[in-house]
Design a protein around this motif. Sequence first.
Motif: not given
Length: 226
Positions: A189-193
């Motif tokens: 979902l793009g919540l990669n940090h």
Amino acid sequence: MSWFTKTFSSSIGRKIVMSITGLFLCSFLVVHLIGNLQLFNNDGGQAFNVYSHFMGHNPVIRVMEFVLLAGFVFHIWDAVALTRRNKAARPIAYAVNHPEQNSNWSSRNMGLLGTVILVFLIIHLYNFFLPTKTGGLDKVMIDGVMVDNLYIRVAESFKIWWYVVLYVISMIALAYHLMHGFQSAFQTLGLNHKKYTPAIKGFGYAFSIIVCLGFAAMPLYFFLFK
């Protein structure tokens, strides 16, 4: 609607659907666990039967059953579709392949873990959910209301050794499935940090272990102590 169909039939789209449905099913696990903790009350099953009666007759919960079913169907369907698509894209395995160097065991065996969970789910629904819909349970009077005595079915089922073993093994499989799936869902979902991913991973591990231990404790408690 062609763009919508193309998007959610693509590999990325299917992964997004798997992530959303997976996180939704995680929320269901929490609610289900909290309700089932009533089994540990030393009241002869009264609290658990009241909880079960409420869940089976509340109109909002009844609607959510269909949403939950859809979540399971989409999650399983997309998992199968993605697996088949990946195999079709690489029908011949690499001559030299060391997947253990680039991935953990659970991520390489999500299909196996999912199959174990699916088999358990079918048996579990047949044993507990189906009788509540077909009137196959004994009744008990609580506060002037006749309700299904699901507690007795639970107690009797958790005295069967093979069912307890199946239950515990399935919870172990679910724990490994969640350990990989929880973090993978956020990443998809793009919540990669780099700042937040370790926290998400740590929470996912804790969530997987605590929830699955809670479920596994129930059959062991009845089998060993009740």
